[in-house]
Design a protein around this motif. Sequence first.
Motif, PDB file in Angstrom:
ATOM      1  N   MET A   1      19.675 -31.952 -11.385  1.00 45.17           N
ATOM      2  CA  MET A   1      20.328 -30.853 -10.784  1.00 45.17           C
ATOM      3  C   MET A   1      21.796 -30.789 -10.518  1.00 45.17           C
ATOM      4  O   MET A   1      22.230 -31.918  -9.796  1.00 45.17           O
ATOM      5  CB  MET A   1      19.577 -30.290  -9.431  1.00 45.17           C
ATOM      6  N   ASP A   2      22.503 -29.805 -11.083  1.00 42.25           N
ATOM      7  CA  ASP A   2      24.117 -30.132 -11.096  1.00 42.25           C
ATOM      8  C   ASP A   2      24.487 -29.186  -9.727  1.00 42.25           C
ATOM      9  O   ASP A   2      23.868 -28.751  -8.910  1.00 42.25           O
ATOM     10  CB  ASP A   2      24.808 -29.447 -12.352  1.00 42.25           C
ATOM     11  N   ALA A   3      25.797 -29.304  -9.551  1.00 44.01           N
ATOM     12  CA  ALA A   3      26.214 -28.519  -8.137  1.00 44.01           C
ATOM     13  C   ALA A   3      26.108 -27.238  -8.236  1.00 44.01           C
ATOM     14  O   ALA A   3      26.110 -26.613  -6.986  1.00 44.01           O
ATOM     15  CB  ALA A   3      27.649 -28.872  -7.902  1.00 44.01           C
ATOM     16  N   ASN A   4      25.749 -26.386  -9.168  1.00 43.26           N
ATOM     17  CA  ASN A   4      25.515 -24.972  -9.279  1.00 43.26           C
ATOM     18  C   ASN A   4      23.998 -24.725  -9.198  1.00 43.26           C
ATOM     19  O   ASN A   4      23.343 -23.741  -8.942  1.00 43.26           O
ATOM     20  CB  ASN A   4      26.013 -24.220 -10.371  1.00 43.26           C
ATOM     21  N   GLY A   5      22.985 -25.922  -8.978  1.00 45.82           N
ATOM     22  CA  GLY A   5      21.566 -25.642  -8.935  1.00 45.82           C
ATOM     23  C   GLY A   5      20.907 -25.644 -10.290  1.00 45.82           C
ATOM     24  O   GLY A   5      19.834 -25.262 -10.215  1.00 45.82           O
ATOM     25  N   PHE A   6      21.577 -25.731 -11.506  1.00 46.39           N
ATOM     26  CA  PHE A   6      20.838 -25.975 -12.711  1.00 46.39           C
ATOM     27  C   PHE A   6      20.457 -27.051 -13.058  1.00 46.39           C
ATOM     28  O   PHE A   6      20.904 -27.921 -12.588  1.00 46.39           O
ATOM     29  CB  PHE A   6      21.959 -25.288 -13.793  1.00 46.39           C
ATOM     30  N   VAL A   7      19.394 -27.202 -13.461  1.00 46.64           N
ATOM     31  CA  VAL A   7      18.540 -28.302 -14.209  1.00 46.64           C
ATOM     32  C   VAL A   7      19.117 -29.052 -15.487  1.00 46.64           C
ATOM     33  O   VAL A   7      19.061 -28.048 -16.325  1.00 46.64           O
ATOM     34  CB  VAL A   7      17.173 -28.223 -14.057  1.00 46.64           C
ATOM     35  N   ASP A   8      19.478 -29.712 -15.742  1.00 43.17           N
ATOM     36  CA  ASP A   8      19.897 -30.335 -17.197  1.00 43.17           C
ATOM     37  C   ASP A   8      18.722 -31.032 -17.711  1.00 43.17           C
ATOM     38  O   ASP A   8      18.531 -32.079 -17.313  1.00 43.17           O
ATOM     39  CB  ASP A   8      21.309 -31.041 -17.143  1.00 43.17           C
ATOM     40  N   GLU A   9      17.929 -30.508 -18.704  1.00 43.28           N
ATOM     41  CA  GLU A   9      16.799 -30.915 -19.248  1.00 43.28           C
ATOM     42  C   GLU A   9      17.228 -32.129 -20.016  1.00 43.28           C
ATOM     43  O   GLU A   9      16.199 -33.181 -19.944  1.00 43.28           O
ATOM     44  CB  GLU A   9      16.374 -30.021 -20.243  1.00 43.28           C
ATOM     45  N   LYS A  10      18.218 -32.383 -20.458  1.00 46.09           N
ATOM     46  CA  LYS A  10      18.846 -33.418 -21.261  1.00 46.09           C
ATOM     47  C   LYS A  10      18.898 -34.786 -20.399  1.00 46.09           C
ATOM     48  O   LYS A  10      18.159 -35.734 -20.470  1.00 46.09           O
ATOM     49  CB  LYS A  10      20.186 -33.407 -21.922  1.00 46.09           C
ATOM     50  N   ASN A  11      19.356 -34.722 -19.375  1.00 49.39           N
ATOM     51  CA  ASN A  11      19.334 -35.822 -18.327  1.00 49.39           C
ATOM     52  C   ASN A  11      18.186 -36.029 -17.418  1.00 49.39           C
ATOM     53  O   ASN A  11      17.936 -37.222 -17.416  1.00 49.39           O
ATOM     54  CB  ASN A  11      20.487 -35.498 -17.193  1.00 49.39           C
ATOM     55  N   GLU A  12      17.379 -35.134 -17.470  1.00 46.27           N
ATOM     56  CA  GLU A  12      16.060 -35.563 -17.024  1.00 46.27           C
ATOM     57  C   GLU A  12      15.125 -36.151 -18.125  1.00 46.27           C
ATOM     58  O   GLU A  12      14.074 -36.618 -17.449  1.00 46.27           O
ATOM     59  CB  GLU A  12      15.374 -34.215 -16.305  1.00 46.27           C
ATOM     60  N   SER A  13      15.514 -35.927 -19.242  1.00 43.90           N
ATOM     61  CA  SER A  13      14.458 -36.621 -20.205  1.00 43.90           C
ATOM     62  C   SER A  13      15.060 -37.868 -20.666  1.00 43.90           C
ATOM     63  O   SER A  13      14.719 -38.631 -21.653  1.00 43.90           O
ATOM     64  CB  SER A  13      14.098 -35.704 -21.390  1.00 43.90           C
ATOM     65  N   ARG A  14      16.336 -38.443 -20.088  1.00 43.14           N
ATOM     66  CA  ARG A  14      17.013 -39.563 -20.510  1.00 43.14           C
ATOM     67  C   ARG A  14      16.595 -40.792 -19.725  1.00 43.14           C
ATOM     68  O   ARG A  14      16.953 -40.636 -18.577  1.00 43.14           O
ATOM     69  CB  ARG A  14      18.523 -39.139 -20.354  1.00 43.14           C
ATOM     70  N   LEU A  15      16.598 -41.663 -20.431  1.00 39.35           N
ATOM     71  CA  LEU A  15      16.114 -43.126 -19.467  1.00 39.35           C
ATOM     72  C   LEU A  15      17.311 -44.142 -19.612  1.00 39.35           C
ATOM     73  O   LEU A  15      17.476 -44.694 -20.831  1.00 39.35           O
ATOM     74  CB  LEU A  15      14.630 -43.445 -20.010  1.00 39.35           C
ATOM     75  N   TYR A  16      17.593 -44.795 -18.553  1.00 39.73           N
ATOM     76  CA  TYR A  16      18.509 -45.762 -18.651  1.00 39.73           C
ATOM     77  C   TYR A  16      17.851 -47.132 -18.958  1.00 39.73           C
ATOM     78  O   TYR A  16      16.833 -47.436 -18.097  1.00 39.73           O
ATOM     79  CB  TYR A  16      19.363 -45.761 -17.453  1.00 39.73           C
ATOM     80  N   VAL A  17      18.192 -47.664 -19.715  1.00 41.47           N
ATOM     81  CA  VAL A  17      17.626 -49.166 -20.097  1.00 41.47           C
ATOM     82  C   VAL A  17      18.707 -50.242 -19.795  1.00 41.47           C
ATOM     83  O   VAL A  17      19.571 -50.369 -20.558  1.00 41.47           O
ATOM     84  CB  VAL A  17      16.889 -49.370 -21.275  1.00 41.47           C
ATOM     85  N   GLY A  18      18.520 -51.053 -18.847  1.00 43.05           N
ATOM     86  CA  GLY A  18      19.643 -52.258 -18.481  1.00 43.05           C
ATOM     87  C   GLY A  18      19.107 -53.669 -18.501  1.00 43.05           C
ATOM     88  O   GLY A  18      17.977 -53.643 -18.583  1.00 43.05           O
ATOM     89  N   ASN A  19      19.869 -54.418 -18.430  1.00 38.91           N
ATOM     90  CA  ASN A  19      19.840 -55.719 -18.233  1.00 38.91           C
ATOM     91  C   ASN A  19      18.783 -56.285 -19.578  1.00 38.91           C
ATOM     92  O   ASN A  19      18.031 -57.107 -19.753  1.00 38.91           O
ATOM     93  CB  ASN A  19      18.944 -56.335 -17.048  1.00 38.91           C
ATOM     94  N   LEU A  20      19.236 -55.815 -20.737  1.00 40.99           N
ATOM     95  CA  LEU A  20      18.749 -56.144 -22.080  1.00 40.99           C
ATOM     96  C   LEU A  20      19.083 -57.510 -22.552  1.00 40.99           C
ATOM     97  O   LEU A  20      20.294 -57.635 -22.344  1.00 40.99           O
ATOM     98  CB  LEU A  20      18.917 -55.117 -23.310  1.00 40.99           C
ATOM     99  N   ASP A  21      18.248 -58.180 -23.049  1.00 34.50           N
ATOM    100  CA  ASP A  21      18.594 -59.425 -23.493  1.00 34.50           C
ATOM    101  C   ASP A  21      19.628 -59.097 -24.875  1.00 34.50           C
ATOM    102  O   ASP A  21      19.363 -58.174 -25.630  1.00 34.50           O
ATOM    103  CB  ASP A  21      17.416 -60.310 -24.117  1.00 34.50           C
ATOM    104  N   LEU A  22      20.564 -59.949 -25.015  1.00 35.72           N
ATOM    105  CA  LEU A  22      21.523 -59.773 -26.164  1.00 35.72           C
ATOM    106  C   LEU A  22      21.014 -59.876 -27.558  1.00 35.72           C
ATOM    107  O   LEU A  22      21.653 -59.380 -28.428  1.00 35.72           O
ATOM    108  CB  LEU A  22      22.973 -60.545 -25.925  1.00 35.72           C
ATOM    109  N   ARG A  23      19.656 -60.432 -27.645  1.00 33.34           N
ATOM    110  CA  ARG A  23      19.150 -60.592 -28.852  1.00 33.34           C
ATOM    111  C   ARG A  23      18.505 -59.553 -29.299  1.00 33.34           C
ATOM    112  O   ARG A  23      17.862 -59.421 -30.402  1.00 33.34           O
ATOM    113  CB  ARG A  23      18.097 -61.933 -28.911  1.00 33.34           C
ATOM    114  N   ILE A  24      18.202 -58.424 -28.439  1.00 32.00           N
ATOM    115  CA  ILE A  24      17.478 -57.131 -28.749  1.00 32.00           C
ATOM    116  C   ILE A  24      18.530 -56.208 -29.409  1.00 32.00           C
ATOM    117  O   ILE A  24      19.638 -56.101 -29.231  1.00 32.00           O
ATOM    118  CB  ILE A  24      17.123 -56.334 -27.174  1.00 32.00           C
ATOM    119  N   ASN A  25      17.849 -55.737 -30.473  1.00 32.55           N
ATOM    120  CA  ASN A  25      18.711 -54.682 -31.277  1.00 32.55           C
ATOM    121  C   ASN A  25      18.173 -53.231 -31.349  1.00 32.55           C
ATOM    122  O   ASN A  25      17.073 -53.177 -30.457  1.00 32.55           O
ATOM    123  CB  ASN A  25      18.554 -55.030 -32.823  1.00 32.55           C
ATOM    124  N   GLU A  26      18.566 -52.309 -32.001  1.00 31.39           N
ATOM    125  CA  GLU A  26      18.038 -50.999 -31.787  1.00 31.39           C
ATOM    126  C   GLU A  26      16.712 -50.691 -32.353  1.00 31.39           C
ATOM    127  O   GLU A  26      15.973 -50.239 -31.534  1.00 31.39           O
ATOM    128  CB  GLU A  26      19.132 -49.894 -32.603  1.00 31.39           C
TER     129      GLU A  26
END
Length: 74
Positions: free
Chosen positions: A1-26
């Motif tokens: 939800m942004d400062a105006n109270g709107f929900v950004d559907e793109k950000n709510e369906s987006r997942l951060y994936v971190g600490n990937l092994d450098l051998r992982i490809n797309e």
Amino acid sequence: MDANGFVDEKNESRLYVGNLDLRINEAALINMFSPYGKIISEDFLWHTRGPKRGEPRGYAFIQYNRKEVIVAAG
């Protein structure tokens, strides 16, 4: 939800994936996360300058078609 109270559907369906092994490809990343739902985009980040140019950064973003998928995948 942004400062105006709107929900950004793109950000709510987006997942951060971190600490990937450098051998992982797309392709491997998509194969790992596609069982949880329909992936509509992925951002696999690479170093663009410096001595590591062209190497993966170790994190990515996966966007699913629905935000409910994030609960199952995350």
